[in-house]
Design a protein around this motif. Structure first.
Motif, PDB file in Angstrom:
ATOM      1  N   VAL A  67       0.834  -1.208   0.000  1.00 18.78           N
ATOM      2  CA  VAL A  67       0.000   0.000   0.000  1.00 18.78           C
ATOM      3  C   VAL A  67       0.872   1.263   0.000  1.00 18.78           C
ATOM      4  N   HIS A  68       2.032   1.168   0.646  1.00 17.32           N
ATOM      5  CA  HIS A  68       2.950   2.307   0.634  1.00 17.32           C
ATOM      6  C   HIS A  68       3.434   2.605  -0.795  1.00 17.32           C
ATOM      7  N   ALA A  69       3.701   1.554  -1.546  1.00 17.28           N
ATOM      8  CA  ALA A  69       4.293   1.735  -2.882  1.00 17.28           C
ATOM      9  C   ALA A  69       3.383   2.506  -3.823  1.00 17.28           C
ATOM     10  N   VAL A  70       2.079   2.415  -3.613  1.00 11.90           N
ATOM     11  CA  VAL A  70       1.139   3.106  -4.504  1.00 11.90           C
ATOM     12  C   VAL A  70       0.327   4.167  -3.758  1.00 11.90           C
ATOM     13  N   SER A  71       0.708   4.401  -2.508  1.00 12.31           N
ATOM     14  CA  SER A  71       0.018   5.406  -1.685  1.00 12.31           C
ATOM     15  C   SER A  71      -1.497   5.220  -1.706  1.00 12.31           C
ATOM     16  N   SER A  72      -1.921   3.984  -1.740  1.00 14.45           N
ATOM     17  CA  SER A  72      -3.364   3.722  -1.708  1.00 14.45           C
ATOM     18  C   SER A  72      -3.593   2.266  -1.327  1.00 14.45           C
ATOM     19  N   GLY A  73      -4.835   1.980  -0.992  1.00 14.93           N
ATOM     20  CA  GLY A  73      -5.171   0.614  -0.589  1.00 14.93           C
ATOM     21  C   GLY A  73      -5.626   0.590   0.857  1.00 14.93           C
ATOM     22  N   HIS A  74      -5.907  -0.607   1.347  1.00 14.58           N
ATOM     23  CA  HIS A  74      -6.567  -0.764   2.642  1.00 14.58           C
ATOM     24  C   HIS A  74      -5.731  -1.620   3.590  1.00 14.58           C
ATOM     25  N   PRO A  75      -4.850  -1.009   4.360  1.00 17.91           N
ATOM     26  CA  PRO A  75      -4.003  -1.808   5.258  1.00 17.91           C
ATOM     27  C   PRO A  75      -4.703  -2.268   6.531  1.00 17.91           C
ATOM     28  N   GLY A  76      -5.649  -1.485   7.047  1.00 17.85           N
ATOM     29  CA  GLY A  76      -6.216  -1.775   8.373  1.00 17.85           C
ATOM     30  C   GLY A  76      -6.851  -3.148   8.468  1.00 17.85           C
ATOM     31  N   GLY A  77      -7.842  -3.387   7.642  1.00 19.00           N
ATOM     32  CA  GLY A  77      -8.531  -4.672   7.639  1.00 19.00           C
ATOM     33  C   GLY A  77      -7.627  -5.802   7.189  1.00 19.00           C
ATOM     34  N   SER A  78      -6.698  -5.485   6.295  1.00 20.81           N
ATOM     35  CA  SER A  78      -5.751  -6.503   5.823  1.00 20.81           C
ATOM     36  C   SER A  78      -4.910  -7.023   6.978  1.00 20.81           C
TER      37      SER A  78
ATOM     38  N   MET B 299      -1.330   1.839  13.910  1.00 23.87           N
ATOM     39  CA  MET B 299      -2.507   1.626  13.054  1.00 23.87           C
ATOM     40  C   MET B 299      -3.666   0.995  13.827  1.00 23.87           C
ATOM     41  N   MET B 300      -3.413   0.656  15.110  1.00 22.05           N
ATOM     42  CA  MET B 300      -4.459   0.002  15.887  1.00 22.05           C
ATOM     43  C   MET B 300      -5.263   1.029  16.695  1.00 22.05           C
ATOM     44  N   GLY B 301      -6.472   0.627  17.083  1.00 24.67           N
ATOM     45  CA  GLY B 301      -7.289   1.460  17.954  1.00 24.67           C
ATOM     46  C   GLY B 301      -7.954   2.631  17.260  1.00 24.67           C
ATOM     47  N   THR B 302      -8.022   2.578  15.960  1.00 27.73           N
ATOM     48  CA  THR B 302      -8.614   3.677  15.194  1.00 27.73           C
ATOM     49  C   THR B 302      -9.123   3.126  13.873  1.00 27.73           C
ATOM     50  N   HIS B 303     -10.088   3.852  13.258  1.00 26.24           N
ATOM     51  CA  HIS B 303     -10.550   3.452  11.923  1.00 26.24           C
ATOM     52  C   HIS B 303      -9.762   4.180  10.837  1.00 26.24           C
ATOM     53  N   LYS B 304      -8.817   5.042  11.265  1.00 23.46           N
ATOM     54  CA  LYS B 304      -8.135   5.927  10.311  1.00 23.46           C
ATOM     55  C   LYS B 304      -7.355   5.173   9.230  1.00 23.46           C
ATOM     56  N   TRP B 305      -6.913   3.960   9.571  1.00 20.13           N
ATOM     57  CA  TRP B 305      -6.080   3.205   8.616  1.00 20.13           C
ATOM     58  C   TRP B 305      -6.890   2.197   7.811  1.00 20.13           C
ATOM     59  N   HIS B 306      -8.206   2.396   7.807  1.00 18.42           N
ATOM     60  CA  HIS B 306      -9.048   1.527   6.966  1.00 18.42           C
ATOM     61  C   HIS B 306      -8.575   1.609   5.517  1.00 18.42           C
ATOM     62  N   GLY B 307      -8.462   2.820   5.025  1.00 20.62           N
ATOM     63  CA  GLY B 307      -8.142   2.979   3.606  1.00 20.62           C
ATOM     64  C   GLY B 307      -7.071   4.009   3.349  1.00 20.62           C
ATOM     65  N   SER B 308      -6.079   4.122   4.252  1.00 24.01           N
ATOM     66  CA  SER B 308      -4.986   5.076   4.052  1.00 24.01           C
ATOM     67  C   SER B 308      -3.657   4.332   4.047  1.00 24.01           C
ATOM     68  N   ALA B 309      -2.750   4.814   3.235  1.00 21.61           N
ATOM     69  CA  ALA B 309      -1.428   4.178   3.141  1.00 21.61           C
ATOM     70  C   ALA B 309      -0.411   4.960   3.967  1.00 21.61           C
ATOM     71  N   PRO B 310       0.587   4.271   4.504  1.00 25.25           N
ATOM     72  CA  PRO B 310       1.622   4.965   5.263  1.00 25.25           C
ATOM     73  C   PRO B 310       2.573   5.735   4.344  1.00 25.25           C
ATOM     74  N   ASN B 311       3.147   6.836   4.891  1.00 26.67           N
ATOM     75  CA  ASN B 311       4.199   7.538   4.146  1.00 26.67           C
ATOM     76  C   ASN B 311       5.541   6.841   4.408  1.00 26.67           C
ATOM     77  N   ASP B 312       6.621   7.387   3.893  1.00 27.72           N
ATOM     78  CA  ASP B 312       7.933   6.716   4.002  1.00 27.72           C
ATOM     79  C   ASP B 312       8.311   6.465   5.459  1.00 27.72           C
ATOM     80  N   GLU B 313       8.120   7.498   6.254  1.00 20.02           N
ATOM     81  CA  GLU B 313       8.508   7.412   7.666  1.00 20.02           C
ATOM     82  C   GLU B 313       7.646   6.399   8.422  1.00 20.02           C
ATOM     83  N   GLN B 314       6.353   6.447   8.119  1.00 20.26           N
ATOM     84  CA  GLN B 314       5.429   5.509   8.768  1.00 20.26           C
ATOM     85  C   GLN B 314       5.692   4.075   8.323  1.00 20.26           C
ATOM     86  N   LEU B 315       6.058   3.917   7.071  1.00 19.14           N
ATOM     87  CA  LEU B 315       6.378   2.566   6.586  1.00 19.14           C
ATOM     88  C   LEU B 315       7.550   1.996   7.382  1.00 19.14           C
ATOM     89  N   GLN B 316       8.589   2.807   7.547  1.00 24.56           N
ATOM     90  CA  GLN B 316       9.772   2.326   8.255  1.00 24.56           C
ATOM     91  C   GLN B 316       9.431   1.969   9.703  1.00 24.56           C
TER      92      GLN B 316
END
Lengths: 282, 318
Positions: free
Chosen positions: A22-33, A252-269
């Motif tokens: 999801v980071h590579a394309v800055s889109s997608g759904h990481p939370g449920g995954s 990414m836990m305890g929130t719905h914010k990561w339902h459909g948001s991708a991490p940035n470079d720093e967040q990915l690391q």
């Protein structure tokens, strides 16, 4: 006997795939995954009888899985690849032009392992029941599995299917609900409460299994094993599985914010630093 | 000279579907049927009685029916779903789009009571947009046969076509004039009468009215070429282009909205390949209403006289 350590290691790798994809394309759904990682790894690498090297659409003699909440495609693709359906390297094409790994899964591009398109919610249970009916007609004793989001249960078609499966004793079918309590706009309880979900399924005439710790591999395996004991007993089976959206990545836990948001470079690391195992990234 | 067409009886096209499905029950073990609480209306009783294991009563739950049908294909079944045209298309468009068409599933969506001729139930049930809805879906085959025999033949033929099909038929009895042994070829137009002055392209219940119009036009000295288009998608481009090259004007006739119907498909073909004056006999941006089928066809301009008027009008534009 399940090799628990191996399954858990695979879960770490799948979670690394999810956040990297999801980071590579800055889109997608990481939370449920992330929340459904244990379930899908357990299903594909321990529970189901299936044939990844020789995929056939009809799947005669194989257990089948249908992903109804198609937006958690990252975990589905990662688990399919790491179970041998297609090269792991193909994960890097996720959501890119000319890829077989569309934003939401599709049969359109003949990606092995996918038997139905999903994305528009609420349709997969009907499809899974249809496949279960075909298995009965074919005298094929395999099991049909499906996965649904809890928010997805707000779709009316789900309840048409729930009614049908009980009335027609579709007892070669196990539906699992990703009961994480969150959807895009917030908590399921606040957006449109499901009320007492267990009581609802029971009232419809289903056999209800509850998996309290859907991110604990042992619990997930026990839940599925328990569910399988009700196969062929005249009722459809639902596995209400509590998970944590974003499980495995603390922020990414305890929130719905990561339902459909991708991490940035720093967040990915930051995420990858928490997902340490026997890495074999694509 | 107009070719003479006769018939011994009037029959409903939905009974042609029922007979075709019954035939498939005996000849193709993979054919299964689903119905959403309209077995009698769809004439599915015989298939159900003879193949109880392969028949699924789904209740009044059309979305689930389409999903079940998509799932049944996984394992090699060939599902035929049955309900009214309105509930076969508009009500379940997204289910058809995602679970059937985009997923490339071998589902046959069989739809009765299409159009105004459903009659007294009124506009809620008289869908006039279904051809448009279905033909817009990539790779969806759209078939609208004209009489009992053709509907029976079409029903049997689509079982051998791998891929999604929309089969549209209706409630009223209409002249059953096509030969019982006529081979049904998907996508192949049927030439009913060769003529030189105008091409009339008709589908479904309008085909017989086109024949009636052709007979009356012949008395006026107008030679009408009449084509029965039972397959709207894929359209028989060659047959249409060949005819229009000769006649240089065209009238399309259908029991459907002008927007999105057969006429649209013909106009699109001609505008790209052979720009030609065209008139449309179709419902003009309107819902239907209660009434007898004949009253409705007259009120909404879908009668023999309307085809004749359209011919007279289009010929002036040559």
């Amino acid at each position: 006997m399940a090799d628990l350590a191996k399954l858990q290691t695979t879960c770490v790798q799948v979670r690394r795939d999810i956040v990297r994809m999801v980071h590579a394309v800055s889109s997608g759904h990481p939370g449920g995954s992330l929340g459904c990682t244990e379930f899908l790894v357990a299903l594909y690498q321990e529970v189901m009888n299936h044939n990844p090297k020789n995929f056939s659409m009809d799947g005669i003699g194989e257990d089948l899985f249908f992903l109804s909440n198609g937006h958690i495609s990252p975990v589905f693709y990662s688990v399919l690849a790491r179970s041998g359906y297609f090269p792991v390297d193909e994960l890097k094409t996720f959501r890119k032009i000319n890829s077989r790994l569309q934003g939401h899964p599709t049969t359109h591009d003949n990606l092995p392992g996918v038997r139905i398109a999903s994305g528009s919610l609420g349709q997969g249970m009907s499809v899974a029941i249809g496949a279960a009916l075909a298995k009965k007609l074919n005298k094929d004793n395999s099991i049909v599995y499906s996965l649904h989001g809890d928010g997805e249960l707000q779709e009316g078609q789900i309840w048409e299917a729930v009614l049908y499966a009980a009335a027609n004793k579709v007892d070669n079918f196990i539906a699992t609900i990703d009961y994480n309590g969150r959807q895009i706009d917030g908590n399921v309880e606040d957006v449109l409460s499901l009320g007492n979900l267990k009581a609802k399924f029971e009232a419809f005439g289903w056999e209800v299994i509850e998996t309290e710790e859907g991110n604990n591999m042992t619990a997930v395996l026990e839940g599925l094993a328990n569910a399988k004991t009700f196969i062929g007993k005249g009722k459809p089976i639902v596995n209400i599985m509590k998970t944590e959206m974003g499980a495995g990545v603390d922020f990414m836990m305890g929130t719905h914010k990561w339902h459909g948001s991708a991490p940035n470079d720093e967040q990915l690391q930051k995420a990858l630093d928490q997902l340490v195992g026997n890495e074999a990234d694509y | 000279m107009m070719k003479k067409y006769t018939y011994t009886e009037k029959k409903d096209t939905r009974s042609g579907f029922g007979a075709g499905l019954q035939h498939l029950g005996k000849t193709n073990p993979n054919v299964v049927a689903l119905c959403a609480d309209l077995i009698g209306s769809l004439k599915m009783d015989a298939f159900k009685a003879e193949n109880p294991d392969r028949f699924f009563q789904v209740g009044i739950a059309e979305a689930n029916m389409i999903g079940l049908a998509a799932g049944l294909t996984i394992g090699g079944k060939i599902p035929f779903t049955g309900t009214f045209a309105n509930f076969s298309t508009g009500r379940v468009y997204d289910q058809i789009r995602q679970s059937v068409a985009y997923s490339g599933k071998n589902v046959k969506i069989c739809a009765s009571h299409a159009g105004l001729t459903l009659g007294e139930d009124g506009a809620t049930h008289q869908i006039l947009e279904d051809i448009g809805l279905m033909k817009m879906l990539p790779h969806m085959c759209v078939i609208n046969p004209c009489d009992y025999n053709q509907t029976k033949a079409a029903t049997i033929a689509i079982a051998d076509h791998h891929g999604p099909v929309y089969l549209r038929f209706g409630r009223p009895t209409v002249p059953n004039f096509t030969p019982a042994d006529q081979k049904f070829e998907i996508g192949k137009a049927i030439m009913l009468n060769e003529g030189t002055d105008v091409t009339i392209i008709a589908t479904g219940h309008l085909v017989w009215k086109a024949i009636e119009a052709g007979e009356q036009l012949a008395e006026q000295g107008i030679s009408a070429e009449i084509i029965n288009i039972h397959t709207i998608k894929p359209l028989d481009d060659d047959a249409i282009l060949k005819s229009v090259t000769k006649t240089k004007c065209v009238v399309t006739a259908e029991e459907h909205q002008m927007n999105g119907g057969l006429g649209d498909s013909v106009a699109q073909l001609l505008s790209r390949r052979l720009p030609t004056p065209q008139e449309f006999v179709a419902v003009n941006d309107s819902f239907g209403e209660s009434g007898t089928p004949d009253q409705l066809m007259t009120k909404y301009g879908l009668d023999t006289i309307n085809i004749i008027e359209a011919v007279n009008s289009v010929m002036k534009r040559k």
